[in-house]
Design an enzyme around this catalytic site. Structure first.
Site, PDB file in Angstrom:
ATOM      1  N   HIS A 178      -2.378   6.266   4.761  1.00  0.00           N
ATOM      2  CA  HIS A 178      -1.001   6.295   5.055  1.00  0.00           C
ATOM      3  C   HIS A 178      -0.542   7.830   4.540  1.00  0.00           C
ATOM      4  CE1 HIS A 178      -1.386   2.336   6.031  1.00  0.00           C
ATOM      5  NE2 HIS A 178      -0.504   1.866   4.903  1.00  0.00           N
ATOM      6  N   CYS A 209       0.916  -1.287   0.037  1.00  0.00           N
ATOM      7  CA  CYS A 209      -0.115  -0.113  -0.052  1.00  0.00           C
ATOM      8  C   CYS A 209       0.781   1.312  -0.037  1.00  0.00           C
ATOM      9  CB  CYS A 209      -1.078   0.065   1.299  1.00  0.00           C
ATOM     10  SG  CYS A 209      -0.208  -0.566   2.843  1.00  0.00           S
TER      11      CYS A 209
HETATM   12  N1  NAP Z   1      -5.057  -3.336   5.191  1.00  0.00           N
HETATM   13  C1  NAP Z   1      -4.455  -2.758   4.239  1.00  0.00           C
HETATM   14  O1  NAP Z   1      -4.775  -1.598   4.190  1.00  0.00           O
HETATM   15  C2  NAP Z   1      -3.841  -3.550   3.264  1.00  0.00           C
HETATM   16  C3  NAP Z   1      -3.202  -2.583   2.162  1.00  0.00           C
HETATM   17  C4  NAP Z   1      -2.680  -3.391   1.189  1.00  0.00           C
HETATM   18  C5  NAP Z   1      -2.483  -4.815   1.153  1.00  0.00           C
HETATM   19  N2  NAP Z   1      -2.987  -5.584   2.396  1.00  0.00           N
HETATM   20  C6  NAP Z   1      -2.728  -6.899   2.338  1.00  0.00           C
HETATM   21  O2  NAP Z   1      -4.248  -7.547   2.134  1.00  0.00           O
HETATM   22  C7  NAP Z   1      -4.261  -8.675   2.604  1.00  0.00           C
HETATM   23  C8  NAP Z   1      -5.436  -8.771   3.571  1.00  0.00           C
HETATM   24  O3  NAP Z   1      -5.407  -7.693   4.688  1.00  0.00           O
HETATM   25  P1  NAP Z   1      -6.501  -7.160   5.525  1.00  0.00           P
HETATM   26  O4  NAP Z   1      -6.043  -5.928   6.035  1.00  0.00           O
HETATM   27  O5  NAP Z   1      -7.797  -7.114   4.732  1.00  0.00           O
HETATM   28  O6  NAP Z   1      -6.615  -8.332   6.584  1.00  0.00           O
HETATM   29  P2  NAP Z   1      -7.983  -8.714   7.480  1.00  0.00           P
HETATM   30  O7  NAP Z   1      -8.870  -7.422   7.557  1.00  0.00           O
HETATM   31  O8  NAP Z   1      -7.411  -9.356   8.637  1.00  0.00           O
HETATM   32  O9  NAP Z   1      -8.543  -9.593   6.847  1.00  0.00           O
HETATM   33  C9  NAP Z   1      -7.968 -10.975   6.326  1.00  0.00           C
HETATM   34  C10 NAP Z   1      -9.103 -11.675   5.399  1.00  0.00           C
HETATM   35  O10 NAP Z   1      -8.628 -13.020   4.916  1.00  0.00           O
HETATM   36  C11 NAP Z   1      -9.435 -13.905   5.558  1.00  0.00           C
HETATM   37  N3  NAP Z   1      -8.587 -15.057   5.625  1.00  0.00           N
HETATM   38  C12 NAP Z   1      -7.542 -15.109   6.582  1.00  0.00           C
HETATM   39  N4  NAP Z   1      -6.833 -16.299   6.400  1.00  0.00           N
HETATM   40  C13 NAP Z   1      -7.943 -17.183   5.865  1.00  0.00           C
HETATM   41  C14 NAP Z   1      -7.736 -18.694   5.292  1.00  0.00           C
HETATM   42  N5  NAP Z   1      -6.655 -19.360   5.722  1.00  0.00           N
HETATM   43  N6  NAP Z   1      -8.627 -18.973   4.548  1.00  0.00           N
HETATM   44  C15 NAP Z   1      -9.423 -18.235   3.980  1.00  0.00           C
HETATM   45  N7  NAP Z   1      -9.706 -16.980   4.239  1.00  0.00           N
HETATM   46  C16 NAP Z   1      -8.795 -16.344   5.088  1.00  0.00           C
HETATM   47  C17 NAP Z   1     -10.081 -13.469   6.678  1.00  0.00           C
HETATM   48  O11 NAP Z   1     -11.466 -14.329   6.970  1.00  0.00           O
HETATM   49  P3  NAP Z   1     -11.982 -14.280   8.391  1.00  0.00           P
HETATM   50  O12 NAP Z   1     -12.660 -12.762   8.506  1.00  0.00           O
HETATM   51  O13 NAP Z   1     -13.490 -15.373   8.395  1.00  0.00           O
HETATM   52  O14 NAP Z   1     -11.103 -14.661   9.619  1.00  0.00           O
HETATM   53  C18 NAP Z   1     -10.344 -12.207   6.229  1.00  0.00           C
HETATM   54  O15 NAP Z   1     -11.494 -12.227   5.484  1.00  0.00           O
HETATM   55  C19 NAP Z   1      -3.060  -8.958   3.458  1.00  0.00           C
HETATM   56  O16 NAP Z   1      -2.146 -10.035   2.680  1.00  0.00           O
HETATM   57  C20 NAP Z   1      -2.503  -7.637   3.605  1.00  0.00           C
HETATM   58  O17 NAP Z   1      -0.898  -7.514   3.675  1.00  0.00           O
HETATM   59  C21 NAP Z   1      -3.488  -4.944   3.352  1.00  0.00           C
END
Ligand code: NAP
Length: 341
Positions: free
Chosen positions: A246, A126
């Site tokens: 950010h 990001c």
């Molecule tokens: N947050 C940001 O600003 C951002 C920006 C760029 C990239 N990212 C990347 O995007 C990805 C997601 O980040 P996030 O911030 O959205 O995380 P998050 O809010 O913690 O959400 C994670 C999601 O993945 C699901 N999940 C986790 N483990 C899983 C598995 N083994 N099988 C199926 N589903 C699974 C979770 O399901 P449940 O809800 O059912 O647990 C939830 O829907 C990460 O790789 C992160 O580094 C994040």
């Protein structure tokens, strides 16, 4: 217009929820939609319909053309499965970003690299996306020699659980209680610190040289996206008690000197960038105001008079929108426009 079967892995998370919002607001040509996450059975309402969250298995990607991955480390095993099932994967995790066979795309900068895709396309970090939108136009006009970037990153960048924890910590502190901390800086490590009313100068784990992996993502991903493998670039990343968006201080040295006025003009014409820079009116970007916006905002544009050709920029962008979901959907739109799907 042709419509596509789309899956979102991680649909219940911070990025997954934003992906739904972006697909709706950009009227993405959806035929069918499948939502996958860990918590199977959760019901999500989207555009007047209820979707039941399903389990993420290889089978789930049968008949899916575009799969957005936002589930973290599960990408490593599940993305190749989805490709085997016939889907093109746009992955938000860091798993494949530096793989030479995987294009790492910011559409405003290197959409042409998409042509080389073999099924998986990586969405950059990001902070990297937000930075390259601002520095690539400067590079095109004056050739970058050196970049020093320092970030202040929002808590939602660490996922929905981290954001919830910060909200609880604020309440605990305001009530005079000890804040509980179990997630930041890195959930999997033993030591945790509260982020409420605090700053944490660690995002992700430390490498042997003292930089964090987040800092090295800014370095290595920027070089790959902008095709500048030799660019001198150094980063410091800090978690700040901000809900969303950010912020980045960027100091640049260029081969050709640009005045602040020239830099303002270049950035005002750059796609995806809004210049918000009027000191007399106290106008500069702030995370609260960039939240929910598609563009990256640049202000505090000043010449760095300590070097022959240098600039200082203050860049702020919504890391869940352009830093993740919007960029991923723009990649899918490019696949369609370039007939690559
Ligand atoms: N947050 C940001 O600003 C951002 C920006 C760029 C990239 N990212 C990347 O995007 C990805 C997601 O980040 P996030 O911030 O959205 O995380 P998050 O809010 O913690 O959400 C994670 C999601 O993945 C699901 N999940 C986790 N483990 C899983 C598995 N083994 N099988 C199926 N589903 C699974 C979770 O399901 P449940 O809800 O059912 O647990 C939830 O829907 C990460 O790789 C992160 O580094 C994040």
């Amino acid at each position: 217009m042709k419509k596509y079967n789309v899956a979102i892995l991680g649909a219940t998370g911070a990025v997954g929820s934003e992906l739904l919002s972006v697909l709706e607001s950009r009227r993405f040509p959806l035929a069918q939609l499948k939502l996958l996450a860990l918590e199977v059975g959760t019901v999500i309402s989207f555009m007047g319909r209820d979707y039941v969250v399903e389990e993420a298995t290889g089978e789930a990607f049968k008949d899916i053309q575009i799969a957005f991955f936002a589930g973290g480390s599960i990408s490593k095993v599940m993305a190749p499965e989805a490709v085997k099932a016939g889907a093109v994967v746009i992955d938000n995790s860091s798993t494949f970003r530096l793989d030479p066979d995987v294009p790492l795309i910011v559409p405003e900068v290197n959409a042409a690299d998409l042509a080389k895709h073999k099924g998986i396309i990586a969405n950059p970090n990001c902070s990297t996306i937000i930075m390259v939108l601002a520095i690539n136009p400067i590079h095109q006009h004056a050739k970058l020699k050196r970049v020093v970037v320092s970030t202040l990153q929002a808590v939602s960048g660490a996922g929905k659980a981290a954001l919830q924890e910060m909200m609880t910590q604020h309440k605990e502190l305001l009530e005079g209680r000890e804040p509980t901390a179990a997630i930041l800086p890195v959930a999997a490590l033993a030591k945790h610190y509260p982020i409420a009313f605090n700053l944490i100068s660690q995002i992700d784990v430390f490498c042997e040289d003292g930089y964090t992996e987040e800092e090295m993502k800014l370095v290595n991903e920027t070089r790959k996206i902008m095709h500048v493998p030799e660019l001198a670039i150094t980063a410091t990343t800090v978690r700040a008690p901000v809900v969303r968006s950010h912020s980045e201080f960027i100091n640049l040295e260029t081969e050709r000197k640009l005045t602040a006025t020239e830099a303002r003009q270049i950035l005002a014409q750059a796609p995806g960038v809004i210049v918000q820079d009027d000191p007399l009116q106290q106008l500069y970007p702030m995370p609260t105001y960039t939240t929910g916006k598609d563009e990256v905002f640049v202000g505090r544009i000043r010449e760095d008079t300590t070097v022959p050709a240098g600039l200082n920029l203050w860049v702020v962008g919504d890391q869940l929108r352009k830093g993740a979901a919007l960029n991923a959907v723009q990649i899918a739109e490019q696949l369609i426009t370039q007939n690559l799907i």
